[in-house]
Design a protein around this motif. Structure first.
Motif, PDB file in Angstrom:
ATOM      1  N   VAL A 136       0.880  -1.178   0.000  1.00  0.00           N
ATOM      2  CA  VAL A 136       0.000   0.000   0.000  1.00  0.00           C
ATOM      3  C   VAL A 136       0.911   1.220   0.000  1.00  0.00           C
ATOM      4  O   VAL A 136       1.836   1.304   0.821  1.00  0.00           O
ATOM      5  N   PRO A 189     -11.275  -0.777   0.959  1.00  0.00           N
ATOM      6  CA  PRO A 189      -9.950  -1.404   1.041  1.00  0.00           C
ATOM      7  C   PRO A 189      -9.308  -1.215   2.429  1.00  0.00           C
ATOM      8  O   PRO A 189      -8.548  -2.084   2.873  1.00  0.00           O
ATOM      9  N   GLU A 236     -12.290  -3.275  -4.921  1.00  0.00           N
ATOM     10  CA  GLU A 236     -12.907  -3.889  -3.742  1.00  0.00           C
ATOM     11  C   GLU A 236     -14.424  -3.838  -3.887  1.00  0.00           C
ATOM     12  O   GLU A 236     -14.995  -2.751  -4.058  1.00  0.00           O
ATOM     13  N   TYR A 291      -2.098  -1.090  -3.801  1.00  0.00           N
ATOM     14  CA  TYR A 291      -3.217  -0.204  -3.448  1.00  0.00           C
ATOM     15  C   TYR A 291      -2.685   1.187  -3.095  1.00  0.00           C
ATOM     16  O   TYR A 291      -1.635   1.311  -2.462  1.00  0.00           O
ATOM     17  N   ASP A 323     -10.576   2.748  -4.243  1.00  0.00           N
ATOM     18  CA  ASP A 323     -10.207   1.718  -5.223  1.00  0.00           C
ATOM     19  C   ASP A 323     -11.420   0.861  -5.609  1.00  0.00           C
ATOM     20  O   ASP A 323     -11.993   0.168  -4.754  1.00  0.00           O
TER      21      ASP A 323
END
Ligand code: CTP
Length: 412
Positions: free
Chosen positions: A38, A74, A69, A61, A66
């Motif tokens: 991430v 997320p 998902e 991510y 996002d």
């Protein structure tokens, strides 16, 4: 592989140390972990998600919006899947955000949303030395520790800005070792463990000496395992070609008498003494100050020997060891009759636990097999890596010490 059942969320905040995060990701994957990266927007200025995706084998991510998902959360999903969240690098600015419970990007939002009791948060700070030393940063650091984060510390040395000091991100190999250690059971938390390891070297003259085939690998594995278990570890080591395990204080010695002096100086503050060293029983009593030359007679110079002090026996006879405050573990490197020799040696040395192994079968190798002999019986640790055996031995020693403490039984 030490991280084979672990899922680690690797968070990157903005800093030049992001270039090291690529190696760190690779190291964690090599140790068997699955790694989900991430990144903050600032981290994306230093390294691309493409690099991190290729190394982790997972898409990176970066946004709380996002659409991959299904529930568009997320920050919840990623945090709940993780066995640990490691932020490396953790910038000064990201520390502020964490300390204040900020949540205006995916990474900070995910840290805030993590189930604190189940998913630990580890931080590897990285910044300029003045930023690191600033009272505001140090205040944030203390707050983060109070809030339950584990701070992995910083390195010292040259910085990208050209200055030198504290604040570098720890090296990827160091951080990977710290992650492995983090997941080990803390059965020796706060204890002081004293270990002797390696061979000794007894001088004949300034250029020659008598030594043995011990590589030190078993003792170094024991020191590492004790450190992983949460102990403060002092390793008194004869001459070996090994780096000191991470976080272990090494005292380098050469002769048996030097090892004896260094060990006895540490023993009064130790809770455990584990004697793995292959100590020379004899030293050359008439060692020469200058190199011994051939005198043309064809005769070898006559060496005389004096017996070395027995380090283990001396420590085991101390008041603290006899009262059970210092738990002593001896090793026996035998070439035959392992059980009988180990049992006899345990009695002779007066220690609660004696670990037998076949010396010629293990010297220099990365694996070993151990036979643990106590007053109550015998336990076999079948062939395994020295590190795996060392971890089992540390666990067993902690259990035995505890049961001796609780029963108040005489150990020998
Ligand atoms: N040891 C020690 N100091 C010595 C000799 C041995 O501390 N001078 C320790 C070793 O580190 C090991 C244990 O004693 O934990 C047994 O070592 P070993 O060499 O197998 O036994 P010795 O006492 O030397 O007996 P022997 O040579 O007769 O087998």
């Amino acid at each position: 592989m030490d991280l084979s059942d672990k899922h680690i969320v690797l968070g990157l905040s903005g800093g030049i140390a992001c270039y090291k995060s690529a190696d760190l990701c690779r190291a964690l994957v090599k140790l068997g972990a699955t790694v989900q990266v991430v990144m903050t927007a600032a981290a994306g200025q230093f390294i691309t998600p493409v690099t991190m995706q290729a190394l982790s084998g997972r898409t990176v991510y970066g946004s709380q919006w996002d659409p991959r998902e299904h529930n568009n959360m997320p920050h919840i999903n990623l945090a709940r899947e993780a066995d640990a969240i490691l932020i490396a690098p953790c910038s000064a600015d990201f520390m502020v955000k964490l300390a204040q419970g900020g949540a205006d990007d995916l990474l900070s939002l995910m840290c805030l949303a993590r189930p604190m009791a189940r998913v630990p948060l580890l931080l590897a700070p990285a910044m300029n030395r003045e930023m690191w030393a600033h009272p505001a940063t140090q205040r944030n650091l203390r707050q983060l520790q109070l809030d339950g984060a584990t701070i992995l510390g910083v390195g010292h040395g040259d910085q990208a800005c050209g200055e030198t000091g504290d604040g570098r991100m720890l090296e990827p190999t160091e951080l990977a070792l710290d992650m492995v250690a983090f997941f080990q059971p803390k059965c020796m938390l706060g204890r002081h463990v004293l270990v002797t390891a390696g061979p000794t070297y007894e001088a004949i003259d300034p250029v020659r000496g008598i030594t043995n085939l011990s590589s030190g690998k078993m003792g170094y594995a024991v020191a590492r395992a004790a450190r992983e278990a949460g102990a403060q570890v002092t390793l008194v080591s004869g001459p070996v070609a090994l780096d000191a395990p991470r976080g272990v204080t090494r005292i380098s010695v050469r002769s048996a008498r030097e090892m004896h002096t260094a060990t006895l100086a540490q023993a009064p503050s130790a809770d455990f003494f584990i004697a793995t060293a292959a100590v020379a029983d004899w030293r050359v009593a008439n060692s020469a100050e200058h190199k011994i030359k051939k005198d043309g007679s064809g005769q070898m110079p006559q060496l005389q020997f004096a017996e070395n002090p027995d380090i283990l026996a001396d420590v085991a006879q101390s008041e603290r060891a006899r009262s059970g405050a210092l738990f002593c573990v001896g090793f026996a490197a035998e070439s035959q009759d392992l059980l009988a020799n180990a049992q006899a040696k345990r009695q002779r040395k007066g220690v609660p636990l004696l670990v037998g192994n076949i010396g010629p079968a293990t010297f220099g190798q990365d694996d070993n097999a151990l036979l643990l002999v106590t007053a109550d019986g015998v336990e076999e640790f079948p062939r395994d890596s020295k590190l795996a055996l060392a971890r089992r031995l540390i666990m067993r020693s902690a259990e035995l010490a505890l049961s001796l403490e609780s029963t108040g039984a005489s150990h020998a």
